[in-house]
Design an enzyme around this catalytic site. Sequence first.
Site, PDB file in Angstrom:
ATOM      1  N   HIS A 189       0.827  -1.200   0.000  1.00 37.12           N
ATOM      2  CA  HIS A 189       0.000   0.000   0.000  1.00 37.12           C
ATOM      3  C   HIS A 189       0.869   1.261   0.000  1.00 37.12           C
ATOM      4  CE1 HIS A 189      -2.894   2.907   2.002  1.00 37.12           C
ATOM      5  NE2 HIS A 189      -3.481   2.594   0.884  1.00 37.12           N
ATOM      6  N   HIS A 193       1.101   4.056  -3.210  1.00 40.86           N
ATOM      7  CA  HIS A 193       0.937   5.505  -3.109  1.00 40.86           C
ATOM      8  C   HIS A 193       2.217   6.258  -3.448  1.00 40.86           C
ATOM      9  CE1 HIS A 193      -3.228   6.006  -1.786  1.00 40.86           C
ATOM     10  NE2 HIS A 193      -3.084   4.858  -1.158  1.00 40.86           N
ATOM     11  N   GLU A 330     -10.531  10.898  -4.745  1.00 39.56           N
ATOM     12  CA  GLU A 330      -9.351  10.633  -3.894  1.00 39.56           C
ATOM     13  C   GLU A 330      -8.974  11.803  -2.998  1.00 39.56           C
ATOM     14  OE1 GLU A 330      -5.830   9.423  -6.043  1.00 39.56           O
ATOM     15  OE2 GLU A 330      -4.780   9.002  -4.208  1.00 39.56           O
ATOM     16  N   HIS A 349      -9.484  10.179   5.808  1.00 37.74           N
ATOM     17  CA  HIS A 349      -8.320   9.685   6.557  1.00 37.74           C
ATOM     18  C   HIS A 349      -7.914  10.690   7.635  1.00 37.74           C
ATOM     19  CE1 HIS A 349      -6.612   6.090   4.407  1.00 37.74           C
ATOM     20  NE2 HIS A 349      -7.347   6.539   3.411  1.00 37.74           N
TER      21      HIS A 349
HETATM   22 CU1  CUO Z   1      -4.725   3.958  -0.052  1.00 37.27          CU
HETATM   23 CU2  CUO Z   1      -7.151   5.589   1.471  1.00 37.27          CU
HETATM   24  O1  CUO Z   1      -5.396   4.691   1.720  1.00 37.27           O
HETATM   25  O2  CUO Z   1      -6.014   5.416  -0.196  1.00 37.27           O
END
Ligand code: CUO
Length: 665
Positions: A189, A193, A330, A349
Amino acid sequence: MAGNKKHLLLLFDRPQEPCFMEKGPQRTVTPDYATDIPQIVSKFSSNAQETVSVNAVSTPSLGDILELKREENFSLFIPKHRKIAGRLIDIFLGVRNVDELLSVAIYARERVNPYLFNYSYSVALLHRPDTQDLDIPSIARYFPDKYVDSQVFSQARAVANIVPEESRTWKKKHRVAYFREDIGINLHHWHWHLVYPFEAARSVVDKNRRGELFYYMHEQIMARYNFERFSNNLKRVERFIDWDNPIKEAYFPKLDSLVASRSWPPRVANQRWQNLRREVDQIQVDIDDMKRWRDRIVDAIHAGVAKDANNRDVPLTENEGIDILGNMVESSILSPNRAFYGDLHNMGHVVTSYVHDPDHRHLESFGVIGDSTTAMRDPFFYRWHAYVDDIFQKFKETLPRYTVARLDYPGVTITDVQIQTEGGQKNVFQTFWQQSDMDLSRGMDFQPRGSVFVRFTHLQHSPFTYTINVNNEGKANRMGTCRIFLAPKFDEKGTPWMFRDQKNMFIELDKFRVTMKSGRNVITRRSTQSSVTIPFERTYRDLDTNRPQGGDQLAQFNFCGCGWPHNMLIPKGTAEGLQCELFVMISNYDDDRINQTIEGQCNDADSYCGIKDKLYPDRRSMGYPFDRMPRDGVQTLQQFLTRNMRVADVTIRFTNRTLRPKSGN
Ligand code: CUO
């Protein structure tokens, strides 16, 4: 000696320590650029086997980059942090050559917050033409505090001080949260990103179908998490839809930040989202702002059209709409109108990560969900992403259904599908626990040199092979794309699925091109070839000891670190055997094909990660054929099938045994 490319990687080592202390296996020292403290240099570098000299360059103005103090935590979700990260990335991208980059990076490293430095430097190395062949090391080795229980470090420190030069190994207790806290999943992950930042120079952000991949990769995380929940007799995750309600889930990270010298703040049960007033982070967001963004996005979905900043129409078309929507939700800088559609997912988040201190009166930092490195540990991550995914599914519901003609491959019939596990039964996946060791010494600042191993336990499965029998009724060879998915056979009540629900439970296992000769064909494919995973060694790679010497193997190794960890390809299943459906489809390659050369590119996890600097290698919508509502009259998976598809009943059998590490430590 003069600096060269490989020295760039030494700057990842021991992130809190100054450059003039030894780094890497050669115990290389680089000067503490632009500060002159020779006594300390000689004291710490007496064991050095290699010294690197760097050229003097005009030093960049770091300005507000320095406003994030060295001991603070860093999060890309916080607008101020991502702005200064963008500035630092631009500085690293702007220098002319590798020599200058080394000088400027050393200069910055001594001054900038270590997390911020690591992130911006990694993005720059991945995107500079003269450094993109370098491998970015696994972040778990440099910031192990983001992955490993805090107890381990106090033990490591204590023992490291007593026996300075030996390798040391500790056992880390297995926890029930084997999926959420899996180091490899969190590394994937983080790396995803890193490859797909939502804010930086446009040339870095604007990658082919990145908004769509944001949707698809996270949709797959949700399907995989729900699959694990089924394996543990839990229901699917409930999306977090009523934002005024308390959050039931508590989370206590049990991680200590080695850099910020404090623990990650926990979240107790039944906290509520609050308006944020954190001047220190330059964040002011109301829950009402979030609701307005949500409503505008939903309106755009219903209208089939978004509006850009000049109020011009941006149609959400059948093929590109999901990409635009991904960037809106996003959000990334590619959003058609960030002022209007806001920053919904990112702020979800952030608001959650500050739920314990929304106005900074307790001077607390953010919780784990505020950092893409650690976010997947928090159970609430899945409730939020279930909500986010639901927005995308709402959009997908508005799209034309796939007709038989868009699913079928006339003349191609799959007659049989099975899997064979090594040393096991036909159509039974086997899962179990496995222990592995990881060297954390690169992240253990100010500790004696020598390896410090942590032993961790993770899910594993036995290797297996797919065998697919296909009949090509044509006279000539035909090409197709073989698509393999897996889902539980029954819902949480034990009743057979409706297709409209089961389609969201399918996890992708593999996708590859096949050539079929006229007549009968037997296609075999090994589990390790999966297009969603990278090998275990690469997830946890240690660039010094595992690196092959040359040739094909080195090229393989150099593929990027983004990819689902291979050991997590198959969900855990149950002791009695979780009943599942294995779906295989061969689609017409003429409709899938992307014309490009991808030789030497990072592509072995391309389904979830794309291919670096290339087009996404499949022309179909991501998730095809499960990304739409079914055509009229189709209620079940069986009714959905065309001749070029086939379903096999399989089970996943979990055995509660733990294999010792392969290395035998
Ligand atoms: Cu990968 Cu919310 O954590 O996008």
